[in-house]
Design an enzyme around this catalytic site. Structure first.
Site, PDB file in Angstrom:
ATOM      1  N   GLU A   1       1.142  -1.183   0.104  1.00 39.02           N
ATOM      2  CA  GLU A   1       0.457   0.218  -0.390  1.00 39.02           C
ATOM      3  C   GLU A   1       0.809   0.959  -0.078  1.00 39.02           C
ATOM      4  O   GLU A   1       0.668   2.115   0.749  1.00 39.02           O
ATOM      5  CB  GLU A   1      -0.445   0.074   1.511  1.00 39.02           C
ATOM      6  CG  GLU A   1      -2.184  -1.282   1.307  1.00 39.02           C
ATOM      7  CD  GLU A   1      -2.952  -0.692  -0.182  1.00 39.02           C
ATOM      8  OE1 GLU A   1      -3.688   0.348  -0.152  1.00 39.02           O
ATOM      9  OE2 GLU A   1      -3.532  -1.673  -0.130  1.00 39.02           O
ATOM     10  N   ASP A   2       1.745   1.319  -0.881  1.00 39.81           N
ATOM     11  CA  ASP A   2       2.248   2.029  -0.660  1.00 39.81           C
ATOM     12  C   ASP A   2       3.383   2.571  -0.560  1.00 39.81           C
ATOM     13  O   ASP A   2       4.169   3.931  -0.462  1.00 39.81           O
ATOM     14  CB  ASP A   2       1.869   3.633  -1.495  1.00 39.81           C
ATOM     15  CG  ASP A   2       0.929   3.460  -3.030  1.00 39.81           C
ATOM     16  OD1 ASP A   2       1.347   3.044  -3.437  1.00 39.81           O
ATOM     17  OD2 ASP A   2      -0.051   4.632  -2.928  1.00 39.81           O
ATOM     18  N   ALA A   3       3.685   2.255   0.835  1.00 43.47           N
ATOM     19  CA  ALA A   3       4.855   2.564   1.874  1.00 43.47           C
ATOM     20  C   ALA A   3       5.946   1.700   1.206  1.00 43.47           C
ATOM     21  O   ALA A   3       6.192   1.489   0.305  1.00 43.47           O
ATOM     22  CB  ALA A   3       4.744   1.360   2.862  1.00 43.47           C
TER      23      ALA A   3
ATOM     24  N   ARG B   1      -0.653   2.777 -12.280  1.00 43.93           N
ATOM     25  CA  ARG B   1      -0.158   3.827 -12.043  1.00 43.93           C
ATOM     26  C   ARG B   1       0.354   4.477 -13.510  1.00 43.93           C
ATOM     27  O   ARG B   1       0.312   5.424 -13.915  1.00 43.93           O
ATOM     28  CB  ARG B   1      -0.020   4.087 -11.029  1.00 43.93           C
ATOM     29  CG  ARG B   1      -0.198   4.510  -9.594  1.00 43.93           C
ATOM     30  CD  ARG B   1       0.577   5.151  -8.687  1.00 43.93           C
ATOM     31  NE  ARG B   1       0.915   4.021  -7.639  1.00 43.93           N
ATOM     32  CZ  ARG B   1       0.098   3.923  -6.466  1.00 43.93           C
ATOM     33  NH1 ARG B   1      -0.982   4.570  -6.503  1.00 43.93           N
ATOM     34  NH2 ARG B   1       0.391   3.373  -5.089  1.00 43.93           N
TER      35      ARG B   1
END
Lengths: 600, 375
Positions: A217-219, A401
């Protein structure tokens, strides 16, 4: 007959619109008409509008003459040597400014190869379509536009080296990066904007892989040793201000160490850093509650009786202390006076910010994320050459993305770092990816940027080849240290007796309407009551008239303001907010009568 | 034949009991007994427990998926110019109990010969409401004689299969305050009163443009569609009462999305079912999953008074017993003042009031109390 308007005013008519316009443009290019004037032919209305007023958006374009760009090799050479400048080009009619109206009558080619006889102008560079920060994204033409926007937004929030005279400035809320670096992968805009003299990021080694799930999650996972070497280290500056205000009646605030008699005196310990003048000394290490500037103010209400009776000092304490949850070192003290001639003290507190779990980092491609875990170098994956990544970035962030530029920068950074050179990643005009791959291969690496990596915990070889390279990473100004907040007990509001709101006021976290509903839905009735107990009070209620009675603390006796003291008065426990609404009813001339009944 | 033990028979609802009897028939006595006991157990397990906060759970269960609903209208598949309000706006429309729908609609099912497609076009045209301005090419105000001359569109009238005599009688009935006469190809409309204000005759001219000529009132568009094996007529606009009067219509299956009309024509139970169906249709069309029983509860509360009431401050909320609960919903001052005028008493018997006072809410663990008085 075509009507001509100058700045929206009718000035006359011409017979041939086209001839007139051509003549106008010719004169403007010659310089006999100002380059700020624009002409527009409205063919539908058959009007010519000339605008020279201020406030129009204009942009420069290269003039095309007879299907050939008027900017020649000769011009470029002269420019390089510094023999001519921008304004010379405008004077020569090579470049002209078009406003939005005149643009409608023009056909602009984006690159020189596109030019046809119909074209009137040529873009100076296709990168012109981007703004300043957006053109700082390398390989931006490989991206979706939304990512480009996100990337430029992120760059605006990056911590960097914002001003060379930062040491003597008193800015509010400022961050400063400790070891800013020039970026390896650049765009043309980096040079134009003098970016490399005030960079905002650092070149680090990035490996694209999942590791222990702490970068989902984007960490991102950060190498602890890299942090110890100074990665992402910054300072946070925040000034505190105190002023000797003047009040009516010649009274004035006083900056000093407050006297013990002063109303609201804190404790001796809180004032321990103050010097004789009431101001803290430089380089003092302060924490929450320590007074930075000691100050007393005159009493608030002079006419109030008890203030007269007490002969001693009735001045109020109004010192400036370190805010709740903050700490730091006193960095810089400024003594001056303001426009009214009042004494003004500003004290700047500095705090070193070492990256921690929850701090926000980003690349230049809208790939932001917070630190999920900091692991020692010994536990980081390593390559056969012994290289460790500084950051582990999750591959899950890529497919949805589609930030191709992120991947290309990683390869480009690797080539630049290994080859000891800067890479040009200018949007639409970058070093091609193919060339980068070739160069990488020539240096003895896999051309696609992957390497064999070994698990840092077990030493086992990863089955997959890991994409690893160098990237320019930015630390963003959102740090947990500024946001972390919790409360068990704390300040309450005067009016409602409910907890205050917001981190700055050490407030509580609201259990809102919908959260309340979940308690009700579970049937957790008593737990819900307990949650809403924050403003509960005991109120005496007159059994006869049902109105809230008065309790006299001195006589330890309750009486009803209507029925007197010969009635039964019972204490009832209810929310203070409800007592307030009863008061409001009374102010509406509505009589809220409480009928009491034993619960059991 | 297995018999069902009395204690089981007494506690199960009738429909379930019938079903059970049918299923158990072929089983042996011991097996049947076991089945019945399990059914009984499962049934008791499925029942709502006392103190369970059904209303709030229903609200949450409809409200949460509601946040995911796509807004706006939905275009009728394949056919142009027919929109249906769907999604959240439609749900709000139903639950608010709005009388004026954004897109009233009917699905008219037909009886045997017509459902196979006999005269379907003609039938549809008969249903569609025709207004005066559709059969008139031009309205002219004759200022001299103070009359309105309406030039008729002969072809259109022929298309509709109308005779001019009938047209005249209908118009004289529909247009009030004026006499209608025929003169050559035009209608002469003469106001009865002795007013000679130009303004008034202009107003009259505008008014008569919308005069009903033929068809079913309020049905503005018709669309014959083949659904499965039969033809049905979908309409924009709804008039259940008049449609059901028509011979060709299958009255048992024809439906409308106007709940108030259903309540007026078929009664409150039908309206309740219509609310359930309509809400469920929307939720289903959005691909969401809400248990019908939540919607049934909402429909029940809306219809419990014997008429359809919306979940608004004028509808269901105004029926709440507690002053504080009403005041906490909308327009608090109005409710407080009105309560004070009549001297209302709040028994604090529901959730909102008790939250306000910081008392245990009478739901779940807060519900049970002592019956014996403590002395």
């Amino acid at each position: 007959m075509t009507e001509v308007y100058l700045n929206s005013k009718f000035v006359g008519t011409v017979d041939s619109a086209q001839d007139y316009i051509d003549q106008f443009k010719g004169e403007r290019r010659k310089g006999s008409i100002t380059s700020n004037a624009n002409i527009y032919h409205d063919e539908k209305a058959d009007e010519i509008r000339i605008e020279s007023s201020k406030g129009r958006a204009v942009r420069p374009l290269i003039v095309i003459k007879d299907g050939v760009s008027s900017l020649t090799e000769a011009h470029l050479k002269q420019l390089e040597k510094g023999e001519i400048t921008w304004s010379d080009l405008i004077q020569q009619g090579v470049i002209e400014y078009l406003d939005t109206a005149e643009e409608e009558n023009s056909l602009v080619a984006i690159v020189e190869d596109d030019i046809t006889p119909e074209h009137t102008h040529l873009e100076i560079s296709p990168m012109d379509m981007l703004g300043l920060t957006t053109s700082l994204v390398p390989y931006g033409n490989f991206n979706q536009s939304t990512r480009l926007n996100a990337g430029s937004k992120n760059q605006k929030q990056a911590i960097g080296f914002y001003a060379t005279n930062y040491a003597v400035r008193m800015d509010t809320d400022v961050n400063l990066l400790h070891y800013p670096q020039k970026s390896i992968v650049n765009t043309m805009m980096h040079e134009i904007s003098n970016y490399q003299n005030h960079p905002v990021g650092q070149n680090i080694t990035v490996a694209v892989l999942s590791y222990e799930g702490y970068n989902m999650e984007d960490a991102v996972i950060i190498n602890k040793s890299s942090i110890e070497r100074g990665l992402g280290r910054s300072s946070y500056f925040r000034p505190s201000v105190a002023e000797e205000l003047r009040y009516a009646g010649g009274l004035i605030d006083e900056i000093c160490i407050p006297d013990k008699e002063v109303k609201g005196y804190k404790s001796e310990r809180d004032y321990r850093y103050l010097e004789k003048d009431g101001i803290i000394y430089s380089e003092a290490k302060v924490t929450e509650g320590d007074v930075i500037i000691g100050k007393t103010s005159p009493p608030r209400f002079l006419s109030s009786l008890d203030e007269y009776n007490l002969a001693s000092s009735t001045r109020r304490e109004s010192s400036v202390a370190v805010r709740h949850g903050e700490k730091g070192i006193i960095d810089f003290i400024l003594l001056t006076e303001n426009e009214e001639g009042n004494k003004l003290i500003q004290v700047r507190v500095r705090e070193q910010r070492i990256p921690e779990v929850g701090d926000k980092f980003t690349s230049r491609h809208g790939q932001k994320g917070v630190v999920g875990l900091i692991i020692p170098q010994t536990d980081m994956p390593f390559s056969s050459s012994g290289t460790n990544p500084d950051i582990l970035f999750s591959p899950q962030g890529i497919p949805s993305r589609m930030t191709i530029s992120h991947l290309i920068e990683l390869v480009g950074g690797k080539v630049g770092a290994l080859g000891g050179r800067y890479i040009d990643g200018t949007t639409f005009d970058a070093e091609p990816e193919k060339a980068l791959r070739k160069e990488l291969l020539a240096m003895g690496f896999r051309e696609n940027g992957t390497e064999t990596l070994y698990n840092g915990h077990t030493g086992e070889k990863f089955k997959a080849k890991i994409f690893i390279g160098n990237m320019y990473y930015l630390k963003l100004k959102h740090m947990v240290a500024n946001k972390l907040h919790s409360r068990a007990r704390g300040p309450i509001q005067l009016l409602t007796r409910q907890p205050t709101e917001g981190r700055a006021k050490e407030g509580g976290l609201r259990l809102g309407e919908m959260e309340k509903d979940t308690f009700v839905a579970h049937g957790a009735s008593l737990l819900l009551k307990e949650r809403f107990d924050s403003d509960k009070t005991k109120v005496p209620v007159c059994e006869q008239c049902g109105i809230i009675a008065v309790h006299d603390e001195f006589k330890n006796k309750s009486y009803c303001p209507i029925c007197g003291d010969n009635v039964e008065i019972t204490n009832v426990e209810l929310a203070y907010a409800f007592k307030l609404i009863l008061d409001e009813f009374k102010s509406l001339c509505v009589y809220p009568k409480l009928q009491l009944k034993n619960k059991y | 034949m297995t018999t069902i033990p009395k204690e089981i028979a007494d506690s199960l609802p009738k429909a379930l009991l019938e079903d059970l009897k049918e299923k158990v028939k072929s089983l042996s006595q011991t097996k049947a007994k076991k089945v019945m006991e399990t059914v009984h157990q499962e049934y008791n397990k499925a029942r709502v427990e006392p103190g369970e906060c059904v209303g709030l759970v229903a609200a949450e269960s409809i409200g949460e998926p509601g946040t995911q609903m796509t807004l706006n209208t939905f275009h009728f598949a394949g056919v142009a110019e027919m929109n249906v309000t769907m999604g959240l706006p439609r749900i709000i429309e139903i639950l608010d109990g709005r009388k004026e729908l954004k897109t009233p609609m009917m699905e008219i099912f037909l009886k045997k010969p017509y459902s196979k497609g006999k005269d379907i076009k003609k039938l549809a045209m008969n249903i569609k409401e025709t207004k005066l301005n559709e059969i008139v090419t031009e309205f002219v105000i004759n200022v001299a004689d103070f009359i309105i001359e309406a030039k008729l569109n002969k072809e259109k009238i022929k298309d509709l299969g109308m005779r001019e005599a009938t047209l005249l009688t209908i118009l004289s009935k529909e247009i009030k305050g004026a006499t209608v006469k025929k003169k050559e190809d035009s209608l002469i409309i003469k106001p009865r009163g002795k007013s000679d204000s130009l303004n008034e005759i202009y107003k009259l001219k505008e008014k008569i443009k919308g005069t009903y000529v033929r068809g079913v009132k309020k049905i503005s568009q018709v669309l014959p569609v083949k659904r499965g094996e039969e033809f049905i007529i979908i309409t924009a606009g709804s008039n259940l009462k008049d449609i059901l009067k028509m011979e060709e219509v299958d009255t048992s299956r024809t439906r409308t999305n106007d709940i108030f009309e259903i309540s007026g024509v078929l009664g409150i139970e039908a309206a309740r079912q219509a609310i359930i169906d309509e809400v469920f249709k929307v939720i289903e069309s959005q691909g969401l999953n809400v248990d019908v029983r939540h919607i049934m509860l909402v429909a029940d509360t809306m219809c419990i008074e014997g008429m359809v009431k919306g979940i608004t401050r004028y509808g269901v909320v105004s029926e709440k017993a507690s002053v504080l609960a009403r005041a906490s919903f909308e327009t608090p001052i109005k409710h407080i003042i009105n309560a004070s005028l009549v001297g209302e008493t709040d028994k604090l018997s529901s959730v909102v009031e008790n939250v306000m006072l910081n008392q245990p809410v009478p739901v779940g663990t807060g519900l049970p109390g002592l019956i014996t008085k403590v002395k």
